[in-house]
Design a protein around this motif. Structure first.
Motif, mmCIF file in Angstrom:
data_model
loop_
_atom_site.group_PDB
_atom_site.id
_atom_site.type_symbol
_atom_site.label_atom_id
_atom_site.label_comp_id
_atom_site.label_asym_id
_atom_site.label_seq_id
_atom_site.Cartn_x
_atom_site.Cartn_y
_atom_site.Cartn_z
ATOM 1 N N LYS A 281 1.081 -1.489 0.336
ATOM 2 C CA LYS A 281 -0.044 -0.065 0.080
ATOM 3 C C LYS A 281 0.554 1.142 -0.161
ATOM 4 C CE LYS A 281 -3.615 2.670 2.483
ATOM 5 N NZ LYS A 281 -4.375 3.373 3.886
ATOM 6 N N GLY A 282 1.140 1.655 -0.776
ATOM 7 C CA GLY A 282 1.979 2.792 -1.430
ATOM 8 C C GLY A 282 2.578 3.508 -2.737
ATOM 9 N N ASN A 283 3.480 4.022 -3.237
ATOM 10 C CA ASN A 283 3.654 4.363 -4.217
ATOM 11 C C ASN A 283 5.087 4.547 -4.823
ATOM 12 O OD1 ASN A 283 2.563 7.084 -3.179
ATOM 13 N ND2 ASN A 283 1.086 6.163 -4.960
ATOM 14 N N LEU A 284 5.233 4.033 -6.040
ATOM 15 C CA LEU A 284 6.720 3.618 -6.885
ATOM 16 C C LEU A 284 6.506 4.857 -7.025
ATOM 17 C CD1 LEU A 284 6.128 0.073 -8.267
ATOM 18 C CD2 LEU A 284 7.953 0.797 -6.209
ATOM 19 N N VAL A 285 8.124 5.528 -6.866
ATOM 20 C CA VAL A 285 8.522 6.266 -7.962
ATOM 21 C C VAL A 285 9.757 5.950 -8.113
ATOM 22 C CG1 VAL A 285 9.831 9.077 -7.011
ATOM 23 C CG2 VAL A 285 7.687 8.353 -5.969
ATOM 24 N N VAL A 286 9.537 6.818 -9.586
ATOM 25 C CA VAL A 286 11.012 6.272 -10.599
ATOM 26 C C VAL A 286 11.676 7.582 -11.209
ATOM 27 C CG1 VAL A 286 9.505 6.019 -12.820
ATOM 28 C CG2 VAL A 286 11.797 4.934 -12.393
ATOM 29 N N CYS A 287 12.753 7.976 -10.956
ATOM 30 C CA CYS A 287 13.821 8.922 -11.083
ATOM 31 C C CYS A 287 14.733 9.237 -12.031
ATOM 32 C CB CYS A 287 13.757 9.902 -10.109
ATOM 33 S SG CYS A 287 14.718 11.524 -10.366
ATOM 34 N N ASN A 288 15.451 9.409 -11.990
ATOM 35 C CA ASN A 288 16.761 9.028 -13.486
ATOM 36 C C ASN A 288 17.384 7.057 -13.506
ATOM 37 O OD1 ASN A 288 17.575 11.524 -13.409
ATOM 38 N ND2 ASN A 288 17.495 11.753 -11.266
ATOM 39 N N ASN A 289 16.599 6.456 -13.720
ATOM 40 C CA ASN A 289 16.082 4.946 -13.114
ATOM 41 C C ASN A 289 16.837 4.085 -12.125
ATOM 42 O OD1 ASN A 289 16.462 3.002 -15.478
ATOM 43 N ND2 ASN A 289 18.505 2.598 -15.189
ATOM 44 N N ASN A 290 16.405 5.044 -11.066
ATOM 45 C CA ASN A 290 15.981 4.286 -9.669
ATOM 46 C C ASN A 290 14.254 4.382 -9.434
ATOM 47 O OD1 ASN A 290 18.696 4.277 -9.130
ATOM 48 N ND2 ASN A 290 18.890 6.161 -8.906
ATOM 49 N N ILE A 291 13.977 3.496 -8.764
ATOM 50 C CA ILE A 291 13.120 2.962 -8.496
ATOM 51 C C ILE A 291 12.904 2.802 -7.309
ATOM 52 C CG2 ILE A 291 10.584 1.617 -8.218
ATOM 53 C CD1 ILE A 291 11.636 0.398 -11.077
ATOM 54 N N LYS A 292 11.708 3.982 -6.368
ATOM 55 C CA LYS A 292 11.698 4.339 -4.940
ATOM 56 C C LYS A 292 10.156 3.405 -4.458
ATOM 57 C CE LYS A 292 12.112 7.816 -2.747
ATOM 58 N NZ LYS A 292 13.118 9.397 -2.794
ATOM 59 N N PHE A 293 10.710 2.760 -3.391
ATOM 60 C CA PHE A 293 8.498 2.605 -2.945
ATOM 61 C C PHE A 293 8.253 3.189 -1.780
ATOM 62 C CE2 PHE A 293 5.532 -0.179 -0.497
ATOM 63 C CZ PHE A 293 4.484 0.366 -0.786
ATOM 64 N N ILE A 294 7.249 3.691 -1.608
ATOM 65 C CA ILE A 294 7.262 4.779 -0.412
ATOM 66 C C ILE A 294 5.879 4.417 0.181
ATOM 67 C CG2 ILE A 294 6.699 7.377 0.215
ATOM 68 C CD1 ILE A 294 7.964 8.247 -2.113
ATOM 69 N N LYS A 295 5.432 3.630 1.175
ATOM 70 C CA LYS A 295 4.752 3.118 1.749
ATOM 71 C C LYS A 295 3.974 4.069 2.395
ATOM 72 C CE LYS A 295 3.348 -0.498 5.126
ATOM 73 N NZ LYS A 295 2.220 -1.000 4.065
ATOM 74 N N ILE A 296 2.108 4.470 1.922
ATOM 75 C CA ILE A 296 1.619 4.934 2.846
ATOM 76 C C ILE A 296 1.372 4.283 3.735
ATOM 77 C CG2 ILE A 296 -0.638 6.325 2.502
ATOM 78 C CD1 ILE A 296 -0.414 5.697 -0.101
ATOM 79 N N HIS A 297 0.847 5.269 4.833
ATOM 80 C CA HIS A 297 0.637 4.698 6.639
ATOM 81 C C HIS A 297 -0.938 4.517 7.168
ATOM 82 C CE1 HIS A 297 4.172 2.765 7.166
ATOM 83 N NE2 HIS A 297 4.937 4.046 6.583
#
Length: 538
Positions: free
Chosen positions: A522-538
């Protein structure tokens, strides 16, 4: 060419943005024809707004969050639902006309995933009416200029700030800059990544790719909506208004199959559920001619002719009288929930660059409710225009600081194109490669996905990228298609990588190897400069 505000795009978001910052010098740069080449003018169903005293903002907010599978940006959703009624009234001031009840109030119909009838409409041509009003108003604005048949190919970004964009003149083939204090991307989605889509030919993901190439953050790019009902094999939309007015879905056995997938909401379930239901019926052999039946023949002829007039004419053109017989429909690539990550002011992580409309992500989460897109264009188009205008008011720059950089970029692009012209040793054709990409996406990255197919798609897209380096270009059309192909490859790779990363099923993203929705995702995948970061929603 230099201006205060440069708006790239020609649909509802771009138009509303221009109106909001009309006291500045504004250039609207459009890849096709202004007001005619975007998705807004094609939108049929309606515009969601809380107008009835029995309805309320909390209901609209909760419906939108629930429809988006709880990964929407709650601040953006709150802005959408609270400002939609005001922007609907503004549309009427601009000249748009909505259907009314006998008591003079604006008529509202039911749409999927909503707990109240809050979809305002103009027959089944709502987007067309919306654009007619916006264009009529813009034609009166002296400071707003429209450039048509120009394709943005690169943002001008130096030291973390955007100074406008480079364009291809699609008539002459020349590449030229438009410098701007503020730049707004309102380029829409990328339905043309798929061979069957409701989107016009311009929607290949230019905005996503240009932004990503300059380090702009994108969010939830795996979330691609397939509208449940398009004309079989054509992708031409069959509006949700058909189901909103009482249309019923049947399989070839004349079973009302939605009872097996959502027994409470049936045909008015969310688009992701209905699309997968239709897909499943077809896959399991209960389809008919590649689709399923959608029937309104039980409705009064007057309702069909007046409220569904476009659909009536659309099917009559192929010899189907929907007053007497059912339509045959199947899912079609439709809307991108993912896109450029924005804040409440429509700002991106690049100074001087703003975004609004379908090119943005976060508002609709994992699945957009029908009727929320037109509201999105107006609410966030207005905010982007206001923010861009304010930034232009406070900002200055010296052309001398960036002209050398821009001239070098243009020279490099022209050299790249020159090397691909009339080269007999190169055999790849840009049109063939675009079709190849579309079928890769349809086969492996559409309604149902799995790890094996996604990895295969990623490998095939990488091979396609290698082929794209060896294209023979002849003429302006092929130059345009070459730029589009490069953008399509970039966007396709991002979608696939994000789809591989999200190991669950949520909203429009369905993984047959991970069919459950998991709280840990339950969160968002943020992609930038060929990197994917998962940011969880609490």
């Amino acid at each position: 060419m230099i201006t205060d505000v440069l708006i790239i795009g020609g649909g509802g978001a771009a138009a509303r943005c221009a109106i909001e910052c009309r006291n500045k010098n504004v250039i609207i740069a459009v890849k096709g024809l202004f007001g005619k080449s975007g998705c807004t003018v094609m939108a049929e169903g309606g515009y969601n707004a809380v107008l009835n005293p029995k309805d309320d903002f909390k209901k609209h907010y909760e419906d939108t969050i629930k429809g988006g599978a709880h990964i929407n940006n709650p601040k953006l959703v709150e802005i959408l639902v609270k400002n939609a009624p005001k922007e609907l009234k503004n549309l009427e001031k601009f000249g748009s006309i909505f259907d009314r009840n006998k008591d003079g109030t604006i008529a509202q119909r039911p749409f999927g995933g909503q707990s109240f009838n809050r979809t305002c409409y103009s027959g089944d041509r709502t987007g067309h009416e919306l654009m007619a009003g916006l264009m009529e108003y813009i034609n009166k604005l002296e400071k707003v200029k429209v450039l048509e048949d120009v394709m943005a190919i690169k943002l001008i970004v130096m030291d973390g700030r955007c100074y406008g964009a480079l364009f291809l003149n699609m008539i002459t083939g020349n590449i030229f800059p438009i410098y701007a204090k503020s730049t707004v991307l309102a380029t829409g989605g990328a339905g043309q990544l798929y061979p069957i889509t409701s989107n016009p030919i311009q929607k290949v993901g230019d905005g996503f790719a240009m932004a990503y190439n300059e380090g702009v953050e994108l969010i939830d790019m795996e979330m691609v909506q397939f509208h449940p009902t398009g004309m079989v094999g054509k992708g031409i939309l069959v509006t949700e208004a058909v189901r909103g007015e009482g249309g019923i879905l049947y399989n070839k056995n004349k079973e009302r199959f939605m009872a097996n997938y959502d027994k409470d909401r049936l045909e008015l379930s969310t688009r992701d559920v209905v699309a997968r239901a239709i897909y499943n019926e077809i896959q399991e052999g209960r389809g008919i001619n590649g689709g399923v039946y959608l029937d309104v023949s039980h409705l009064d002829d007057k309702i069909i002719e007046e409220r569904l007039g476009t659909m009536f004419k659309q099917f009559m053109s192929i010899g189907v009288d929907i007053r007497k017989e059912p339509m045959i429909v199947a899912p079609t690539a439709h809307h991108f929930m993912g896109g450029i990550k924005i804040n409440e002011k429509c700002e991106t992580n690049i100074k001087g660059l703003f975004a609004c409309g379908e090119v943005t992500g976060g508002i609709h989460g994992a699945n957009r409710l029908g009727g929320n897109a037109l509201a999105d264009t107006q609410v966030f188009g207005a905010i982007a225009g206001r923010s861009a205008g304010e930034f232009a008011e406070e900002s200055e720059f010296d052309l001398k600081d960036i002209e050398d950089y821009v001239n070098k970029v243009i020279m490099d692009i022209n050299n790249e194109l020159e090397n691909k012209k009339n080269n007999p040793s190169i055999s790849y054709n840009v049109f063939e490669l675009i079709e190849e990409l579309r079928y890769i996406m349809w086969n492996y990255v559409s309604i149902v996905r799995n790890e094996e197919g996604l990895k295969k798609a990623l490998l095939e897209i990488k091979n396609l990228r290698d082929k794209a380096e060896n294209i023979n270009i002849n003429g302006i059309i092929e130059i345009q298609k070459y730029f589009e192909l490069k953008n399509m490859i970039t966007v396709a790779e991002i979608i696939i990588k994000c789809a591989l990363e999200r190991r669950e099923s949520r909203g429009a993203h369905y993984r047959s190897d991970y069919p459950e929705t998991k709280d840990e995702w339950k969160g968002n995948l943020v992609v930038c400069n060929n990197n994917i970061k998962f940011i969880k929603i609490h």
